[in-house]
Scaffold this active site. Sequence first.
Site, short mmCIF file in Angstrom:
data_model
loop_
_atom_site.label_atom_id
_atom_site.label_comp_id
_atom_site.label_asym_id
_atom_site.label_seq_id
_atom_site.Cartn_x
_atom_site.Cartn_y
_atom_site.Cartn_z
N TRP A 184 0.81 -1.23 0.00
CA TRP A 184 0.00 0.00 0.00
C TRP A 184 0.84 1.27 0.00
O TRP A 184 0.32 2.36 -0.14
CB TRP A 184 -0.88 0.01 1.26
N ASN A 185 2.15 1.16 0.23
CA ASN A 185 2.89 2.38 0.55
C ASN A 185 3.11 3.29 -0.66
O ASN A 185 3.08 4.51 -0.54
CB ASN A 185 4.22 2.05 1.25
N LYS A 208 -2.73 -8.48 -7.51
CA LYS A 208 -3.46 -8.37 -6.25
C LYS A 208 -2.85 -7.21 -5.46
O LYS A 208 -1.88 -7.37 -4.74
CB LYS A 208 -3.37 -9.65 -5.43
N PRO A 209 -3.41 -6.02 -5.64
CA PRO A 209 -2.90 -4.87 -4.88
C PRO A 209 -3.31 -5.01 -3.42
O PRO A 209 -4.20 -5.80 -3.09
CB PRO A 209 -3.61 -3.68 -5.53
N ASP A 210 -2.68 -4.24 -2.56
CA ASP A 210 -3.04 -4.29 -1.14
C ASP A 210 -4.49 -3.83 -0.95
O ASP A 210 -4.96 -2.92 -1.64
CB ASP A 210 -2.10 -3.40 -0.33
N GLY A 259 6.81 -6.23 -0.65
CA GLY A 259 6.19 -6.17 0.67
C GLY A 259 7.20 -6.50 1.74
O GLY A 259 8.40 -6.28 1.57
N SER A 260 6.72 -7.06 2.82
CA SER A 260 7.61 -7.29 3.97
C SER A 260 8.48 -8.52 3.76
O SER A 260 8.13 -9.43 2.98
CB SER A 260 6.76 -7.47 5.22
N GLU A 281 10.88 -7.83 -3.56
CA GLU A 281 11.35 -6.49 -3.16
C GLU A 281 10.87 -6.28 -1.74
O GLU A 281 9.68 -6.07 -1.52
CB GLU A 281 10.76 -5.42 -4.09
N LEU A 282 11.79 -6.33 -0.78
CA LEU A 282 11.36 -6.45 0.62
C LEU A 282 11.78 -5.25 1.47
O LEU A 282 12.02 -4.17 0.96
CB LEU A 282 11.89 -7.77 1.17
N CYS A 315 10.19 1.97 1.32
CA CYS A 315 11.15 0.88 1.51
C CYS A 315 12.58 1.40 1.52
O CYS A 315 13.43 0.85 2.22
CB CYS A 315 10.96 -0.18 0.44
N GLU A 413 12.85 -2.80 11.16
CA GLU A 413 12.31 -1.75 10.30
C GLU A 413 11.11 -1.11 11.01
O GLU A 413 10.18 -1.81 11.43
CB GLU A 413 11.86 -2.38 8.97
#
Length: 544
Positions: A184-185, A208-210, A259-260, A281-282, A315, A413
């Site tokens: 979502w960021n 699948k977006p947030d 995401g995370s 991509e974390l 991120c 984080e």
Amino acid sequence: MNASNPGHPEGVGGGPLVDGPHDPEHDPRASYVLEPEYVASLTERVVATTGTTVQVTSPLDGAPLAHIPQSSADDVAEAYRRARIAQAAWARTPVAERAAKLLRLHDLLLDRMPELLDIITLENGKARKHAFDEVAHTALTARYYARTGAQHLATERRGGLFPVFTRIDVNHVPKGVVGIISPWNYPLTMAISDGIPALMAGNAVVAKPDAQTMLTALVAVKLLDEAGFPRDLWQVVAGPGRELGGPMIERSDYICFTGSTATGKLIAQQCAERLIGCSLELGGKNPLLVLRDADVEKAAEGAVRASFSNAGQLCVSAERIFVADQVYDRFVERFVARTEAMSLGASLDWEVDMGPLITAEQLETVTNHVDDAVGKGARALTGGSPRPDLAPYFFEPTILEGVTPEMACFGDETFGPVVSLYRFHDESDAVARANDGEYGLNAAIYSRDGERARAIARQVKCGTVNINEAFGATFGSVAAPMGGMRASGMGRRQGVEGIHRYTETQSVGTQRVLRLSPQFGLSAERHAKVQTLGLRLLNKLGRA
Ligand code: NAD
């Protein structure tokens, strides 16, 4: 700190979407409303037959914005079925035609800027200027792959087994259907930009977006439709990742996840089970180094953007700043002063420098990190508190000093507007501390000596390093690969790497005249001797 109140200043958005307080009796908080027809025109793109919806609220005022139809596992299957059919035709579409559609998308993104900025800000809460960064990044990505895609995808000739007699063609063929799971960021660019090279390479996408930022992703999908991409080429499903992730991975030929780190590890395991590739991509705990010869004012300006862009929910944002002894006091004074001059607010206004966090959970994590640090002896040089007077999930930009390893924000984080300052005497010690921990996403180095800073960059274990800039020099340079080392990820977005991940490399070897089996009546032994002579000769000739 200045604060601009939430509200809906006349004409601020410039877009057609926002329409004053509605139904104040039932929801007195609501400052922003979307036309139901507008919402319906977006949500019709979600493949969803469950009849259930989930409400999206705006972090600007905590009031409801829209209801999003939810997909089931069967809907995911249907999305993949449609995407596969569309992909088969799309793979035969000339590359030039794909590129032309991307250039149309580029223009549409710029033409529809006010609408995009409104929706991003309403859904995510970020400052409008940071929403602009997203639109610009998406447009840059579309233009880059439109202009370079043909070159990246072209069949390459490579040296064959026998010079002249063996011809090798290396093709880059599309993987098929790519699943994109995004956070979502940065709800526009994270939802769409990774799909742009996938389409360019001849793939279809199921996205699948947030759940919290579906509208932004759906506006972008509408623009893809308007740009002329076949409608079924980009499918959208909506729902919790833990429910839809499995059915997506089961049917995907490749997964692009942002995401995370915790979720990334789960996704990697499921992709491994199916032997499909994935890019991950974390998270990060990104260091910023201010060397003794840095331009302190420039470093302070960069540190504000590095730490507080998108309220630190970025991120690549800096959460640890290491400052050389010689400039520490001057840097801290300028950094705190610049931070305190920021305009805080929750509105669609261009003047806002930092908006609220997106959810109550985000506010809780950030508050816990700061309370834990201060409780264990850290000092907040500025900020340190929630600001419910500005928006329900607002937290002040916060600079901490005296953070030690037993505090959560030392290594975990935070993903919020909180940064820790550390003093260093010796550059090699600063690099070792910057490399400490599990992450390796982004770093920044401030120095007047570019040569020296670039040499230090090679010792930093991060996928991107920005010199005299917070993060934009690499992230905005879409020809350069971007991604994390260590627990910050696998694979790279952007550049040639960002499109080749969506292709299978296929080598086609054509053997001419000379056979590989013994010829001219030679025995196997004589044939091996002739071949050995050939190998020695090729080595003498310096061939690879
Ligand atoms: P998250 O991992 O909770 O969620 C990201 C996406 O994954 C969402 O769409 C979510 O629905 C989905 N998801 C959640 N659980 C899933 C599962 N079990 N299977 C499949 N999908 C699942 O991350 P978040 O908290 O929303 O995002 C913030 C994190 O993302 C931060 O750690 C941040 O650093 C990272 N991030 C990284 C980059 C990058 O480029 N490296 C960019 C943006 C954000």
